[in-house]
Design a protein around this motif. Sequence first.
Motif, PDB file in Angstrom:
ATOM      1  N   ILE A   1       0.859  -1.180   0.000  1.00 57.26           N
ATOM      2  CA  ILE A   1       0.000   0.000   0.000  1.00 57.26           C
ATOM      3  C   ILE A   1       0.897   1.232   0.000  1.00 57.26           C
ATOM      4  O   ILE A   1       2.037   1.198   0.480  1.00 57.26           O
ATOM      5  CB  ILE A   1      -0.946   0.035   1.210  1.00 57.26           C
ATOM      6  CG1 ILE A   1      -0.171  -0.015   2.529  1.00 57.26           C
ATOM      7  CG2 ILE A   1      -1.958  -1.095   1.145  1.00 57.26           C
ATOM      8  CD1 ILE A   1      -1.040   0.222   3.758  1.00 57.26           C
ATOM      9  N   THR A   2       0.386   2.319  -0.559  1.00 55.41           N
ATOM     10  CA  THR A   2       1.138   3.566  -0.653  1.00 55.41           C
ATOM     11  C   THR A   2       0.478   4.624   0.223  1.00 55.41           C
ATOM     12  O   THR A   2      -0.750   4.805   0.177  1.00 55.41           O
ATOM     13  CB  THR A   2       1.198   4.046  -2.108  1.00 55.41           C
ATOM     14  OG1 THR A   2       1.900   3.074  -2.888  1.00 55.41           O
ATOM     15  CG2 THR A   2       1.921   5.389  -2.213  1.00 55.41           C
ATOM     16  N   ILE A   3       1.300   5.313   1.015  1.00 54.08           N
ATOM     17  CA  ILE A   3       0.829   6.401   1.881  1.00 54.08           C
ATOM     18  C   ILE A   3       1.603   7.659   1.507  1.00 54.08           C
ATOM     19  O   ILE A   3       2.842   7.643   1.452  1.00 54.08           O
ATOM     20  CB  ILE A   3       1.036   6.079   3.366  1.00 54.08           C
ATOM     21  CG1 ILE A   3       0.430   4.713   3.719  1.00 54.08           C
ATOM     22  CG2 ILE A   3       0.418   7.167   4.236  1.00 54.08           C
ATOM     23  CD1 ILE A   3       0.713   4.262   5.142  1.00 54.08           C
ATOM     24  N   ASN A   4       0.891   8.735   1.244  1.00 50.75           N
ATOM     25  CA  ASN A   4       1.513  10.012   0.894  1.00 50.75           C
ATOM     26  C   ASN A   4       1.410  10.991   2.058  1.00 50.75           C
ATOM     27  O   ASN A   4       0.356  11.088   2.702  1.00 50.75           O
ATOM     28  CB  ASN A   4       0.831  10.626  -0.343  1.00 50.75           C
ATOM     29  CG  ASN A   4       0.966   9.743  -1.576  1.00 50.75           C
ATOM     30  OD1 ASN A   4       2.020   9.139  -1.797  1.00 50.75           O
ATOM     31  ND2 ASN A   4      -0.087   9.668  -2.375  1.00 50.75           N
ATOM     32  N   TYR A   5       2.508  11.687   2.294  1.00 48.75           N
ATOM     33  CA  TYR A   5       2.547  12.696   3.345  1.00 48.75           C
ATOM     34  C   TYR A   5       2.909  14.038   2.730  1.00 48.75           C
ATOM     35  O   TYR A   5       3.841  14.128   1.916  1.00 48.75           O
ATOM     36  CB  TYR A   5       3.590  12.332   4.404  1.00 48.75           C
ATOM     37  CG  TYR A   5       3.319  11.010   5.090  1.00 48.75           C
ATOM     38  CD1 TYR A   5       2.379  10.916   6.101  1.00 48.75           C
ATOM     39  CD2 TYR A   5       4.003   9.862   4.704  1.00 48.75           C
ATOM     40  CE1 TYR A   5       2.126   9.708   6.708  1.00 48.75           C
ATOM     41  CE2 TYR A   5       3.758   8.649   5.307  1.00 48.75           C
ATOM     42  CZ  TYR A   5       2.808   8.571   6.313  1.00 48.75           C
ATOM     43  OH  TYR A   5       2.554   7.371   6.915  1.00 48.75           O
ATOM     44  N   ALA A   6       2.188  15.067   3.136  1.00 44.91           N
ATOM     45  CA  ALA A   6       2.527  16.452   2.755  1.00 44.91           C
ATOM     46  C   ALA A   6       2.619  17.248   4.048  1.00 44.91           C
ATOM     47  O   ALA A   6       1.606  17.474   4.715  1.00 44.91           O
ATOM     48  CB  ALA A   6       1.481  17.030   1.820  1.00 44.91           C
ATOM     49  N   VAL A   7       3.860  17.665   4.397  1.00 41.63           N
ATOM     50  CA  VAL A   7       4.095  18.399   5.644  1.00 41.63           C
ATOM     51  C   VAL A   7       4.264  19.877   5.296  1.00 41.63           C
ATOM     52  O   VAL A   7       5.203  20.266   4.573  1.00 41.63           O
ATOM     53  CB  VAL A   7       5.343  17.875   6.377  1.00 41.63           C
ATOM     54  CG1 VAL A   7       5.576  18.678   7.665  1.00 41.63           C
ATOM     55  CG2 VAL A   7       5.187  16.389   6.687  1.00 41.63           C
ATOM     56  N   THR A   8       3.363  20.682   5.782  1.00 41.47           N
ATOM     57  CA  THR A   8       3.430  22.125   5.570  1.00 41.47           C
ATOM     58  C   THR A   8       4.002  22.787   6.830  1.00 41.47           C
ATOM     59  O   THR A   8       3.399  22.670   7.914  1.00 41.47           O
ATOM     60  CB  THR A   8       2.046  22.700   5.256  1.00 41.47           C
ATOM     61  OG1 THR A   8       1.547  22.085   4.054  1.00 41.47           O
ATOM     62  CG2 THR A   8       2.113  24.205   5.044  1.00 41.47           C
TER      63      THR A   8
END
Length: 509
Positions: A180-187
């Motif tokens: 499975i693929t998990i995407n993270y976007a940290v602002t």
Amino acid sequence: MNNIASSEWDPSIAAPLIHSKLTLRDVLNDYDNQHLFTEDNTHFLFLVYKNEVFSQRADELITISDQTINTNYNISPAAIPNGDSLTLTHTTTYPFATPAGARYDTLYIKSGMMNFAINSNLNHDAKIRITMPSATKNGIPFSATLIYNYSGSLPVLVNSNFDLSDYKVVFTNVGGQSQITINYAVTIYGDGTGMSPSYTWNMGESLSNLKFSKFIGYFGQQTLNINNDTIPIDIFTHNFSGFYDFVDPKLHFIVDNSYGIPVVVNIGNFKAFSTQNSPYVVTISGSGIPIPWNILYPNFSQMGQSVRTQIDLDKNNSTIKNAIDISPQHLLCQLSGTSNPGGPTAMPNFVCDTSRLRAEIQVELPLWGKAWNFVLIDTIAFELKDVKEIESILFKINIDNGFPIDSRVQLYFTDSTSTVLDSLLNPFQQVVYGAPVGSAPDYKVISPVKKVTETTMGRARLDHLLNVKKMIIKAYINTYDATNTFVKLYSDYNIDVRVGVKAQLKIQI
């Protein structure tokens, strides 16, 4: 007056005790509290013993282990002006932990949690947006946002849990791994303070308590834990001698399968055991038992439905008649099973959480054959009081028998230690004569047979009954002309029983 006082009065009293007209079905209803007897449209009777030897739901067989993802990575953000922000992205591809050799294609989650325990040394406020494109609910991908607040001390910890119920997860399979693929976007938000060259992120992700409503993939080659099982044959439990000759006994193996998984079953160590008749143990074998036995399974269009596979053993394709001929008290069967015996198939495996694999053994005894020298024994509590004024009792038994069964019955009166004090019939005699039967194929009773039996218990014998605590009933049974003739039992056969007594009293007056 003295002569009158010393005289005796010897009246006799006669009364009917029993009048009962019963069909064979009436008799069986008293015995058949487990509904073992069935009949066809001619009223011909079958005795069927059923025993479930295996039953397992898919959610008992297939469990999804907790997953510890625990993504760690470093970020090196550039300087961020006060009031501005910078978004950095990261992607984790996680190989799902599956049973050995198994593959997950699609998982419909019934319940479960996704947990985050973030630990970081970033000294700025931030926002973390998490997405899983392949995990959707009502067509919308999983998305969550976590707020990261820096309050002057490090490390900063952020804990949050998300309910995954009703999500559909589609896996990517690479090199034998289900991913499975998990995407993270940290602002990260600028506050005018400087940036360190590098920061550490530990997302602390995990999946826990996952239950499925539907599973599609490959379950692997797993052993099904089917224990040895015993099938009791109660009709032979109470006989102390004698023989049955069932003309056409049958045995059925039935498997109902709603797993969308190929399964083979091996039948081994299948034997009948008798404590009364040699050779005492008979192995059940023959061409009717496939080795191995391939179990049918539903296809995708039948998902949620059960498909039946059945083996029918009879005297022509097995030794089942030899086994039944020893009047076995029980059968022993050892079953073993394996999923996907040929490896992966073109059609993926599938199950619903309610899918079930169930195996049952049925022993079917059509009541067609012979019985001879068959003895039944039972013991009941019995006491007889207030017999001192009785000089003698005459029992008259009138039986109009429409059953093709002869019976000699004796009642033994015993004390509390089971020592026999007396018996009812003296001399011992046959009280029921079997009705004659017609020719094949029906073997039906032609006409009933009447028999009247009388026996008297005098004063001396009645005294024996004062200490009676038990009654042993012993029946010796043969079918009509058992040496030469087969009979069939039908539920509409009947027997008319009348029992009357005549007591001779002696009363002082």
